[in-house]
Design a protein around this motif. Structure first.
Motif, PDB file in Angstrom:
ATOM      1  N   GLY A  59       0.778  -1.229   0.000  1.00  0.00           N
ATOM      2  CA  GLY A  59       0.000   0.000   0.000  1.00  0.00           C
ATOM      3  C   GLY A  59       0.806   1.272   0.000  1.00  0.00           C
ATOM      4  O   GLY A  59       0.516   2.207  -0.748  1.00  0.00           O
ATOM      5  N   SER A  60       1.838   1.355   0.845  1.00  0.00           N
ATOM      6  CA  SER A  60       2.621   2.585   0.915  1.00  0.00           C
ATOM      7  C   SER A  60       3.333   2.859  -0.402  1.00  0.00           C
ATOM      8  O   SER A  60       3.466   4.017  -0.827  1.00  0.00           O
ATOM      9  CB  SER A  60       3.638   2.497   2.051  1.00  0.00           C
ATOM     10  OG  SER A  60       4.525   1.407   1.858  1.00  0.00           O
ATOM     11  N   TRP A  62       2.303   1.915  -3.442  1.00  0.00           N
ATOM     12  CA  TRP A  62       1.314   2.370  -4.420  1.00  0.00           C
ATOM     13  C   TRP A  62       0.913   3.816  -4.130  1.00  0.00           C
ATOM     14  O   TRP A  62       0.789   4.634  -5.040  1.00  0.00           O
ATOM     15  CB  TRP A  62       0.088   1.459  -4.400  1.00  0.00           C
ATOM     16  CG  TRP A  62       0.314   0.137  -5.060  1.00  0.00           C
ATOM     17  CD1 TRP A  62       0.292  -1.098  -4.477  1.00  0.00           C
ATOM     18  CD2 TRP A  62       0.599  -0.093  -6.448  1.00  0.00           C
ATOM     19  NE1 TRP A  62       0.557  -2.075  -5.402  1.00  0.00           N
ATOM     20  CE2 TRP A  62       0.750  -1.487  -6.624  1.00  0.00           C
ATOM     21  CE3 TRP A  62       0.756   0.742  -7.549  1.00  0.00           C
ATOM     22  CZ2 TRP A  62       1.043  -2.059  -7.853  1.00  0.00           C
ATOM     23  CZ3 TRP A  62       1.055   0.165  -8.792  1.00  0.00           C
ATOM     24  CH2 TRP A  62       1.187  -1.216  -8.926  1.00  0.00           C
ATOM     25  N   ALA A  63       0.688   4.129  -2.852  1.00  0.00           N
ATOM     26  CA  ALA A  63       0.286   5.490  -2.498  1.00  0.00           C
ATOM     27  C   ALA A  63       1.364   6.503  -2.847  1.00  0.00           C
ATOM     28  O   ALA A  63       1.056   7.641  -3.236  1.00  0.00           O
ATOM     29  CB  ALA A  63      -0.045   5.557  -1.007  1.00  0.00           C
ATOM     30  N   ASP A  64       2.628   6.110  -2.728  1.00  0.00           N
ATOM     31  CA  ASP A  64       3.737   7.023  -3.031  1.00  0.00           C
ATOM     32  C   ASP A  64       3.795   7.380  -4.512  1.00  0.00           C
ATOM     33  O   ASP A  64       4.445   8.367  -4.890  1.00  0.00           O
ATOM     34  CB  ASP A  64       5.071   6.406  -2.603  1.00  0.00           C
ATOM     35  CG  ASP A  64       5.254   6.405  -1.092  1.00  0.00           C
ATOM     36  OD1 ASP A  64       4.505   7.127  -0.410  1.00  0.00           O
ATOM     37  OD2 ASP A  64       6.131   5.671  -0.600  1.00  0.00           O
ATOM     38  N   ARG A  68       0.150  13.724  -3.136  1.00  0.00           N
ATOM     39  CA  ARG A  68      -0.331  13.733  -1.756  1.00  0.00           C
ATOM     40  C   ARG A  68      -1.730  14.336  -1.675  1.00  0.00           C
ATOM     41  O   ARG A  68      -2.075  15.249  -2.424  1.00  0.00           O
ATOM     42  CB  ARG A  68       0.620  14.544  -0.875  1.00  0.00           C
ATOM     43  CG  ARG A  68       1.988  13.895  -0.682  1.00  0.00           C
ATOM     44  CD  ARG A  68       2.835  14.728   0.253  1.00  0.00           C
ATOM     45  NE  ARG A  68       4.145  14.112   0.448  1.00  0.00           N
ATOM     46  CZ  ARG A  68       4.396  13.172   1.354  1.00  0.00           C
ATOM     47  NH1 ARG A  68       3.416  12.749   2.140  1.00  0.00           N
ATOM     48  NH2 ARG A  68       5.610  12.666   1.487  1.00  0.00           N
ATOM     49  N   SER A 192     -12.902   6.244  -5.267  1.00  0.00           N
ATOM     50  CA  SER A 192     -11.563   5.658  -5.085  1.00  0.00           C
ATOM     51  C   SER A 192     -11.334   4.422  -5.943  1.00  0.00           C
ATOM     52  O   SER A 192     -10.222   3.883  -5.948  1.00  0.00           O
ATOM     53  CB  SER A 192     -11.371   5.271  -3.610  1.00  0.00           C
ATOM     54  OG  SER A 192     -11.576   6.350  -2.749  1.00  0.00           O
ATOM     55  N   SER A 232      -6.185  -0.448  -5.353  1.00  0.00           N
ATOM     56  CA  SER A 232      -6.986   0.680  -4.868  1.00  0.00           C
ATOM     57  C   SER A 232      -7.267   0.522  -3.378  1.00  0.00           C
ATOM     58  O   SER A 232      -7.174   1.492  -2.600  1.00  0.00           O
ATOM     59  CB  SER A 232      -8.318   0.764  -5.630  1.00  0.00           C
ATOM     60  OG  SER A 232      -8.127   1.068  -6.993  1.00  0.00           O
ATOM     61  N   ILE A 235      -4.259   1.366  -1.273  1.00  0.00           N
ATOM     62  CA  ILE A 235      -3.996   2.802  -1.232  1.00  0.00           C
ATOM     63  C   ILE A 235      -4.894   3.489  -0.218  1.00  0.00           C
ATOM     64  O   ILE A 235      -4.434   4.261   0.627  1.00  0.00           O
ATOM     65  CB  ILE A 235      -4.166   3.426  -2.636  1.00  0.00           C
ATOM     66  CG1 ILE A 235      -3.046   2.941  -3.571  1.00  0.00           C
ATOM     67  CG2 ILE A 235      -4.159   4.951  -2.551  1.00  0.00           C
ATOM     68  CD1 ILE A 235      -3.292   3.272  -5.026  1.00  0.00           C
ATOM     69  N   HIS A 238      -3.970   2.693   3.279  1.00  0.00           N
ATOM     70  CA  HIS A 238      -2.767   3.427   3.680  1.00  0.00           C
ATOM     71  C   HIS A 238      -3.094   4.880   3.994  1.00  0.00           C
ATOM     72  O   HIS A 238      -2.494   5.486   4.897  1.00  0.00           O
ATOM     73  CB  HIS A 238      -1.722   3.349   2.570  1.00  0.00           C
ATOM     74  CG  HIS A 238      -0.454   4.085   2.882  1.00  0.00           C
ATOM     75  ND1 HIS A 238       0.473   3.636   3.795  1.00  0.00           N
ATOM     76  CD2 HIS A 238       0.036   5.275   2.415  1.00  0.00           C
ATOM     77  CE1 HIS A 238       1.480   4.483   3.875  1.00  0.00           C
ATOM     78  NE2 HIS A 238       1.236   5.489   3.050  1.00  0.00           N
ATOM     79  N   TRP A 239      -4.038   5.466   3.284  1.00  0.00           N
ATOM     80  CA  TRP A 239      -4.438   6.848   3.512  1.00  0.00           C
ATOM     81  C   TRP A 239      -5.299   7.011   4.761  1.00  0.00           C
ATOM     82  O   TRP A 239      -5.598   8.136   5.164  1.00  0.00           O
ATOM     83  CB  TRP A 239      -5.207   7.373   2.302  1.00  0.00           C
ATOM     84  CG  TRP A 239      -4.331   7.745   1.151  1.00  0.00           C
ATOM     85  CD1 TRP A 239      -2.975   7.914   1.150  1.00  0.00           C
ATOM     86  CD2 TRP A 239      -4.762   8.028  -0.193  1.00  0.00           C
ATOM     87  NE1 TRP A 239      -2.539   8.272  -0.106  1.00  0.00           N
ATOM     88  CE2 TRP A 239      -3.611   8.351  -0.947  1.00  0.00           C
ATOM     89  CE3 TRP A 239      -6.000   8.032  -0.826  1.00  0.00           C
ATOM     90  CZ2 TRP A 239      -3.665   8.676  -2.297  1.00  0.00           C
ATOM     91  CZ3 TRP A 239      -6.065   8.348  -2.164  1.00  0.00           C
ATOM     92  CH2 TRP A 239      -4.908   8.676  -2.898  1.00  0.00           C
TER      93      TRP A 239
END
Length: 312
Positions: A59-60, A62-64, A68, A192, A232, A235, A238-239
């Motif tokens: 997750g981190s 993919w989120a990166d 932001r 999302s 998805s 992500i 993680h958020w």
């Protein structure tokens, strides 16, 4: 139609129900990757290797790959979910983000709300939109830039198309939701639902051209549906989005009955959104065996997004 496929969700393999790769989905993903047609064959060795490498990310990671979220968003999410929130609290927090203020004023004065007079101040706009309108506004304004900041070969071309589908899916989840459903979670899950695909495009843009296979095989595009849904979910987890939103995107073992219902709602909404995006302007008789609710939802999408459908 629902089928069973395998995907990866933080920690291991699981089996979950997902949408079949409908003709609209294959048409959409073909256009998304800038292809003219797909080969009706399984994924190539190169495509399989690429997918295996991508599945190893969590997750981190993919989120990166995505921009932001606005710093003010967590506070806004907490506030808009409170039934006792004061308008002055919302106005104070919203005023910190000029993009939110501008979009709020535009929406409050749009034909959707049909106010008798022009709304010229933030407090008036908050009152006009109400709880659900604010929920939608906050998340839509926060998420839209994620799909419009791609600069590479894939992201710059496809971001708008992905946002079009995300926005329609979110709209459809609200129209298909039943009394008692968590409308905020439903809208957020729909909005999302394509984050994993956006992250995939950014991952491809970050690779050197020789390391990216043609990605023109139908078998690969069928696999992208469950795989990117899982990404998805990683992500949004993680958020720090509500757990039920991640579970709606890709179910995990032991999920609640509410999450099961929400997952079915999001999949149904995406099917309607895909049909309207790729084939706008259809009449009820052309929608096959869809329920009356699905037909009404398609017609409402057509009205809401009139003139913005995909050119095919």
């Amino acid at each position: 139609m629902v089928s069973t496929q395998t995907a990866v969700y933080s920690g291991g393999d699981l089996v979950f129900p997902t949408l079949d790769a409908s003709p609209e989905w294959l048409q959409f993903s073909t256009r998304l990757l800038g292809l003219s047609r797909l080969k009706d064959v399984p994924p190539s060795t190169g495509e399989q290797g690429l997918m295996q490498r991508l599945q190893a990310q969590r997750g981190s990671q993919w989120a990166d790959l995505l921009p932001r979220l606005p710093a003010v968003l967590p506070q806004l999410m907490r506030l808009v979910r409170r039934e006792d929130v004061a308008g002055s609290e919302l106005v104070q927090l919203l005023s910190r983000d000029p993009s939110l203020v501008g979009e709020l004023m535009r929406l409050a004065n749009s034909p959707r709300y049909r106010t008798e007079r022009e709304i010229t101040d933030l407090s008036g706009a908050v009152m006009v939109l109400g709880q659900q309108g604010l929920n939608q506004l906050v998340m839509s304004v926060a998420m839209r830039p994620i799909f419009h900041q791609g600069k590479g070969r894939y992201g710059s071309r496809a971001g708008t198309l992905l946002w079009d589908l995300s926005e329609r899916t979110a709209f459809a989840t609200l129209r298909l939701a039943n009394a008692g459903d968590d409308e905020f979670a439903a809208y957020l899950a729909g909005l999302s639902s394509q984050l994993g695909l956006m992250a995939l495009l950014r991952a491809l843009d970050a690779m050197s051209a020789p390391s990216v296979p043609p990605m023109d095989r139908e078998g690969l595009h069928r696999q992208l549906l469950p795989l990117t849904a899982a990404w998805s979910a990683q992500i949004v987890e993680h958020w720090g989005f509500p757990v039920k939103v991640a579970e709606a995107l890709v179910p995990r073992p032991g999920r609640s009955a509410e999450s099961t219902v929400l997952a079915q709602l999001v999949r149904q909404a995406q099917a309607v959104a895909l049909r309207q995006l790729m084939q706008p302007g259809l009449q009820p008789a052309q929608l096959g065996d869809w329920s009356a609710a699905q037909q009404r939802c398609y017609a409402e999408l057509d009205r809401e997004f009139s003139g913005t459908g995909a050119a095919v």
